[in-house]
Design a protein around this motif. Structure first.
Motif, PDB file in Angstrom:
ATOM      1  N   THR A 119       0.860  -1.187   0.000  1.00  0.00           N
ATOM      2  CA  THR A 119       0.000   0.000   0.000  1.00  0.00           C
ATOM      3  C   THR A 119       0.888   1.226   0.000  1.00  0.00           C
ATOM      4  O   THR A 119       1.886   1.286   0.747  1.00  0.00           O
ATOM      5  CB  THR A 119      -0.923   0.012   1.232  1.00  0.00           C
ATOM      6  N   THR A 120       0.540   2.204  -0.809  1.00  0.00           N
ATOM      7  CA  THR A 120       1.378   3.395  -0.935  1.00  0.00           C
ATOM      8  C   THR A 120       1.371   4.209   0.355  1.00  0.00           C
ATOM      9  O   THR A 120       0.374   4.287   1.069  1.00  0.00           O
ATOM     10  CB  THR A 120       0.889   4.287  -2.092  1.00  0.00           C
ATOM     11  N   GLU A 121       2.516   4.805   0.635  1.00  0.00           N
ATOM     12  CA  GLU A 121       2.673   5.675   1.797  1.00  0.00           C
ATOM     13  C   GLU A 121       2.017   7.030   1.519  1.00  0.00           C
ATOM     14  O   GLU A 121       1.621   7.317   0.383  1.00  0.00           O
ATOM     15  CB  GLU A 121       4.168   5.853   2.104  1.00  0.00           C
ATOM     16  N   PRO A 122       1.880   7.891   2.533  1.00  0.00           N
ATOM     17  CA  PRO A 122       1.302   9.222   2.291  1.00  0.00           C
ATOM     18  C   PRO A 122       2.027  10.027   1.222  1.00  0.00           C
ATOM     19  O   PRO A 122       1.417  10.909   0.600  1.00  0.00           O
ATOM     20  CB  PRO A 122       1.406   9.894   3.667  1.00  0.00           C
ATOM     21  N   ASP A 123       3.316   9.740   0.994  1.00  0.00           N
ATOM     22  CA  ASP A 123       4.043  10.460  -0.060  1.00  0.00           C
ATOM     23  C   ASP A 123       3.937   9.770  -1.408  1.00  0.00           C
ATOM     24  O   ASP A 123       4.603  10.170  -2.373  1.00  0.00           O
ATOM     25  CB  ASP A 123       5.516  10.636   0.325  1.00  0.00           C
ATOM     26  N   GLY A 124       3.105   8.706  -1.500  1.00  0.00           N
ATOM     27  CA  GLY A 124       2.865   8.035  -2.772  1.00  0.00           C
ATOM     28  C   GLY A 124       3.800   6.904  -3.094  1.00  0.00           C
ATOM     29  O   GLY A 124       3.598   6.195  -4.096  1.00  0.00           O
ATOM     30  N   THR A 125       4.837   6.683  -2.305  1.00  0.00           N
ATOM     31  CA  THR A 125       5.813   5.644  -2.612  1.00  0.00           C
ATOM     32  C   THR A 125       5.354   4.294  -2.080  1.00  0.00           C
ATOM     33  O   THR A 125       4.552   4.215  -1.149  1.00  0.00           O
ATOM     34  CB  THR A 125       7.182   5.991  -2.006  1.00  0.00           C
ATOM     35  N   PHE A 126       5.881   3.220  -2.662  1.00  0.00           N
ATOM     36  CA  PHE A 126       5.598   1.862  -2.200  1.00  0.00           C
ATOM     37  C   PHE A 126       6.830   1.008  -2.416  1.00  0.00           C
ATOM     38  O   PHE A 126       7.706   1.333  -3.241  1.00  0.00           O
ATOM     39  CB  PHE A 126       4.407   1.255  -2.953  1.00  0.00           C
ATOM     40  N   THR A 127       6.932  -0.094  -1.665  1.00  0.00           N
ATOM     41  CA  THR A 127       8.051  -1.019  -1.773  1.00  0.00           C
ATOM     42  C   THR A 127       7.514  -2.441  -1.781  1.00  0.00           C
ATOM     43  O   THR A 127       6.750  -2.825  -0.890  1.00  0.00           O
ATOM     44  CB  THR A 127       9.032  -0.841  -0.602  1.00  0.00           C
ATOM     45  N   LEU A 128       7.931  -3.218  -2.792  1.00  0.00           N
ATOM     46  CA  LEU A 128       7.517  -4.615  -2.924  1.00  0.00           C
ATOM     47  C   LEU A 128       8.734  -5.520  -2.733  1.00  0.00           C
ATOM     48  O   LEU A 128       9.870  -5.136  -3.078  1.00  0.00           O
ATOM     49  CB  LEU A 128       6.896  -4.858  -4.303  1.00  0.00           C
ATOM     50  N   PRO A 129       8.549  -6.715  -2.204  1.00  0.00           N
ATOM     51  CA  PRO A 129       9.688  -7.617  -1.966  1.00  0.00           C
ATOM     52  C   PRO A 129      10.293  -8.134  -3.269  1.00  0.00           C
ATOM     53  O   PRO A 129       9.798  -7.877  -4.366  1.00  0.00           O
ATOM     54  CB  PRO A 129       9.066  -8.740  -1.141  1.00  0.00           C
ATOM     55  N   THR A 130      11.342  -8.940  -3.106  1.00  0.00           N
ATOM     56  CA  THR A 130      12.078  -9.474  -4.257  1.00  0.00           C
ATOM     57  C   THR A 130      11.185 -10.297  -5.185  1.00  0.00           C
ATOM     58  O   THR A 130      11.416 -10.360  -6.398  1.00  0.00           O
ATOM     59  CB  THR A 130      13.250 -10.344  -3.767  1.00  0.00           C
ATOM     60  N   ALA A 131      10.128 -10.908  -4.640  1.00  0.00           N
ATOM     61  CA  ALA A 131       9.234 -11.745  -5.457  1.00  0.00           C
ATOM     62  C   ALA A 131       8.572 -10.952  -6.578  1.00  0.00           C
ATOM     63  O   ALA A 131       8.117 -11.531  -7.566  1.00  0.00           O
ATOM     64  CB  ALA A 131       8.172 -12.394  -4.568  1.00  0.00           C
ATOM     65  N   ALA A 132       8.520  -9.627  -6.453  1.00  0.00           N
ATOM     66  CA  ALA A 132       7.862  -8.798  -7.470  1.00  0.00           C
ATOM     67  C   ALA A 132       8.753  -8.545  -8.673  1.00  0.00           C
ATOM     68  O   ALA A 132       8.286  -7.996  -9.689  1.00  0.00           O
ATOM     69  CB  ALA A 132       7.420  -7.473  -6.859  1.00  0.00           C
ATOM     70  N   ASP A 133      10.025  -8.923  -8.591  1.00  0.00           N
ATOM     71  CA  ASP A 133      10.933  -8.693  -9.714  1.00  0.00           C
ATOM     72  C   ASP A 133      10.471  -9.493 -10.933  1.00  0.00           C
ATOM     73  O   ASP A 133      10.234 -10.692 -10.856  1.00  0.00           O
ATOM     74  CB  ASP A 133      12.347  -9.127  -9.303  1.00  0.00           C
ATOM     75  N   GLY A 134      10.317  -8.803 -12.072  1.00  0.00           N
ATOM     76  CA  GLY A 134       9.862  -9.447 -13.300  1.00  0.00           C
ATOM     77  C   GLY A 134       8.357  -9.566 -13.410  1.00  0.00           C
ATOM     78  O   GLY A 134       7.850 -10.209 -14.339  1.00  0.00           O
ATOM     79  N   ALA A 135       7.609  -8.970 -12.496  1.00  0.00           N
ATOM     80  CA  ALA A 135       6.139  -9.028 -12.544  1.00  0.00           C
ATOM     81  C   ALA A 135       5.571  -7.738 -13.136  1.00  0.00           C
ATOM     82  O   ALA A 135       6.288  -6.747 -13.330  1.00  0.00           O
ATOM     83  CB  ALA A 135       5.575  -9.251 -11.136  1.00  0.00           C
ATOM     84  N   ARG A 136       4.303  -7.762 -13.439  1.00  0.00           N
ATOM     85  CA  ARG A 136       3.589  -6.550 -13.837  1.00  0.00           C
ATOM     86  C   ARG A 136       2.894  -5.984 -12.606  1.00  0.00           C
ATOM     87  O   ARG A 136       2.382  -6.734 -11.772  1.00  0.00           O
ATOM     88  CB  ARG A 136       2.557  -6.845 -14.933  1.00  0.00           C
ATOM     89  N   LEU A 137       2.866  -4.661 -12.507  1.00  0.00           N
ATOM     90  CA  LEU A 137       2.206  -4.013 -11.385  1.00  0.00           C
ATOM     91  C   LEU A 137       0.741  -3.737 -11.748  1.00  0.00           C
ATOM     92  O   LEU A 137       0.438  -3.276 -12.850  1.00  0.00           O
ATOM     93  CB  LEU A 137       2.916  -2.710 -11.017  1.00  0.00           C
ATOM     94  N   ARG A 138      -0.136  -4.026 -10.795  1.00  0.00           N
ATOM     95  CA  ARG A 138      -1.562  -3.807 -11.011  1.00  0.00           C
ATOM     96  C   ARG A 138      -2.145  -2.979  -9.869  1.00  0.00           C
ATOM     97  O   ARG A 138      -1.881  -3.247  -8.694  1.00  0.00           O
ATOM     98  CB  ARG A 138      -2.297  -5.144 -11.095  1.00  0.00           C
ATOM     99  N   LEU A 139      -2.929  -1.973 -10.249  1.00  0.00           N
ATOM    100  CA  LEU A 139      -3.689  -1.189  -9.280  1.00  0.00           C
ATOM    101  C   LEU A 139      -5.120  -1.707  -9.327  1.00  0.00           C
ATOM    102  O   LEU A 139      -5.837  -1.464 -10.304  1.00  0.00           O
ATOM    103  CB  LEU A 139      -3.646   0.302  -9.632  1.00  0.00           C
ATOM    104  N   PRO A 140      -5.574  -2.455  -8.308  1.00  0.00           N
ATOM    105  CA  PRO A 140      -6.903  -3.088  -8.359  1.00  0.00           C
ATOM    106  C   PRO A 140      -8.032  -2.069  -8.503  1.00  0.00           C
ATOM    107  O   PRO A 140      -7.906  -0.897  -8.117  1.00  0.00           O
ATOM    108  CB  PRO A 140      -6.997  -3.832  -7.015  1.00  0.00           C
TER     109      PRO A 140
END
Length: 448
Positions: free
Chosen positions: A271-292
Motif C-alpha cells: 500500500t502506498t505511503e502518504p508520499d505516494g511511494t511503495f516497496t515490494l519484496p524481491t518476489a515482485a521482480d519481473g512481474a507486472r504491477l496492477r492497481l486493483p
C-alpha cells in the motif's frame, strides 16, 4: 224493566273504523318515502347510474359508437401493462394489509405495557392526518437515490460504509495509456518491472475533495533487490509540468493498493505511503504491477429504491407507514375490551407471555383483526395516488396498479374509455367478494 234492560245490555257495541297501516317502526310509508327520497336520488345519481353506465360503456370501442362485445374485457387480460397492474394488485392485497395489521397488533400489545404508550400511539397514528398526496411527496424524497437528499439511502450508505472501506480515489484513471492499460476497472503496467528501477504510475481524474491534506509526491528511492515506485496525481495547477514525471507541487496518492502479478497470480502486494511511494519484496521482480479496481470504484450510493425491481415494495412501505396507525387504534380498542381475568388465568396456569399472546390474546382479537384486514384490503384495491406520485416515469409501468391503469386508459395519452370502463367493472367485481364477507360478518355479530 228488567227485560228491556237485559235486551239493551245484549246489544252489540259499535266497532271503530280500521286505521291506516304503519310500518314496523310506527311511521307511515309515505312519510318514510319522503325522508328517504333525497338519499335514494343521490345514491342513484352518484352510485347506481355510474355503475350502470360503466357496464354499458365497457361493451363499446374507444369512440363509444361501435359495439365490440367483450373485446375490452379480453384486452384487460391480454395487455401486458394491465397484466402487470393485476399482478401488482395481487401483491398489494396480500402484503400491505397483512403487514399493516401485524404491525398494528404488535404496537397495540406493546404500548399497553409502557407509561408513554399514549404518546407513542399518537405519533404512530399521526400519518393518518396526512393526505396521500403529501405522503407521496414525502416518500419520493425519502427514496431519493442521492444519499445527500434521500433519508433511506443516507442511512443505508452509513451502515454500508461502517463495515466496508470506501475506495480512496474513485474515478481516477491513467494519464498515459502507454504506461498503464485498463481492464475491468483495474490498471496494469504494460511492461514488467525490475528490482532496483523505480516505477512511475501516474494517474489523473482524482476529485479535489479526495486530495485534501495529501502530501506532495516524491520519487521513490532505489532499493537493492526490491521493486519500488510512486503513485501520484500527474497534474500541475496552472498548467505546465511534464507528463509522466513528478513535478513540484503534484500530489501523492496515499493508501493505494499495488499488486505484483505473474502469470495471473498475485505474488506480492503493498500500500502506498502518504508520499505516494511503495516497496515490494524481491518476489515482485519481473512481474507486472496492477492497481486493483477497488482503489477507484465509485462511491456507494445505496439502493435504487424506486428502480423496476423494488418500486412496488417501496411504495407498500409508504402505505404501511400511513395505515399501521389506523390498525393499531382499532386493535387497541378491541384489546381494551378483552377480559383481563382470562389473561391472568393463563399466566397462573404457567403460560409465558408468548403463549398468552398467541393462544389467548390473538383468538380474542380475531373479530377486530378481520375487520381491520378487510377494511385495508378494500382500501388497497383502489390505491392510486400514492403509486402515481412516488413511482418515477421510468418505473411507473412496473409499479402500475389497476386503479392507476384505469385513469391512464380513460384519461391518459392513449385514451380508450371502453377499456377503462372494463377495468372499472373488473375492479368492482374484485371488491364485491370482500364486501360480501364483511356483510356476513356484521350480520353474525348482530345475531350474537
Amino acid at each position: 224493566m228488567s227485560t228491556a234492560t237485559a235486551q239493551g245490555a245484549a246489544a252489540p257495541a259499535s266497532v271503530p273504523p280500521p286505521k291506516k297501516p304503519r310500518s314496523v317502526l310506527g311511521t307511515r310509508l309515505w312519510v318514510a318515502a319522503c325522508f328517504l327520497l333525497p338519499a335514494l336520488a343521490l345514491l342513484g345519481a352518484l352510485v347506481v347510474y355510474p355503475i350502470g353506465y360503466s357496464v354499458w360503456r365497457s361493451f363499446f370501442d374507444a369512440s363509444g359508437h361501435g359495439f365490440v362485445g367483450v373485446d375490452n374485457y379480453h384486452t384487460v387480460f391480454t395487455d401486458d401493462r394491465i397484466r402487470t397492474a393485476l399482478k401488482n394488485n395481487v401483491i398489494w392485497v396480500i402484503v400491505a394489509p397483512s403487514v399493516a395489521t401485524a404491525l398494528g397488533l404488535i404496537f397495540a400489545v406493546l404500548t399497553e405495557r409502557v407509561s408513554w404508550g399514549t404518546a407513542f400511539k399518537l405519533v404512530v397514528f399521526m400519518p393518518m392526518a396526512i393526505s396521500m398526496l403529501a405522503a407521496g411527496i414525502i416518500f419520493r424524497l425519502v427514496y431519493e437515490q442521492n444519499p445527500d437528499r434521500g433519508v433511506a439511502n443516507a442511512v443505508w450508505v452509513g451502515i454500508h460504509d461502517t463495515f466496508t472501506e470506501p475506495a480512496p480515489f474513485p474515478g481516477a484513471h491513467p494519464s498515459n495509456d502507454k504506461v498503464l492499460t485498463t481492464s475491468g476497472g483495474a490498471f496494469t503496467t504494460r511492461s514488467v518491472v525490475k528490482a532496483g528501477t523505480p516505477a512511475a504510475l501516474p494517474l489523473v481524474g482524482v476529485k479535489p475533495d479526495d486530495l485534501k491534506g495529501a502530501k506532495d509526491a516524491i520519487p521513490a528511492r532505489e532499493v537493492a533487490g526490491k521493486v519500488t515506485g510512486t503513485v501520484w496525481m500527474d497534474f500541475t495547477r496552472g498548467g505546465g509540468g511534464h507528463p509522466g514525471m513528478i513535478d513540484p507541487g503534484e500530489k501523492a496518492l496515499g493508501g493505494v493498493k499495488v499488486e505484483a502479478v505473474k502469470d495471473g497470480t498475485t505474488v506480492a502486494s503493498a500500500t502506498t505511503e502518504p508520499d505516494g511511494t511503495f516497496t515490494l519484496p524481491t518476489a515482485a521482480d519481473g512481474a507486472r504491477l496492477r492497481l486493483p479496481a477497488s482503489n477507484f470504484a465509485a462511491h456507494y450510493n445505496g439502493i435504487d429504491w424506486l428502480g423496476p425491481s423494488l418500486v412496488t415494495p417501496s411504495i407498500i412501505g409508504a402505505y404501511v407507514w400511513m395505515w399501521a396507525g389506523f390498525a393499531m387504534v382499532l386493535i387497541a380498542a378491541g384489546l381494551a375490551s378483552v377480559p383481563r381475568e382470562l389473561l391472568e388465568a393463563a399466566r397462573v396456569d404457567g403460560a409465558n407471555e408468548w403463549q398468552v399472546f398467541r393462544r389467548v390474546t390473538v383468538p380474542l382479537l380475531a373479530p377486530v383483526l378481520v375487520v381491520v384486514l378487510i377494511t385495508l384490503m378494500i382500501n388497497v384495491l383502489k390505491i392510486f395516488d400514492l403509486v402515481y406520485i412516488i413511482a418515477p416515469g421510468a418505473s411507473l409501468d412496473k409499479a402500475n396498479v389497476l386503479a392507476l391503469q384505469l385513469y391512464q386508459s380513460s384519461f391518459g395519452t392513449d385514451v380508450n374509455q371502453g377499456v377503462g370502463s372494463a377495468i372499472a367493472v373488473f375492479l368492482l367485481v374484485l371488491v364485491l367478494p370482500v364486501m360480501l364477507v364483511n356483510i356476513r360478518r356484521m350480520r353474525k355479530e348482530r345475531q350474537r
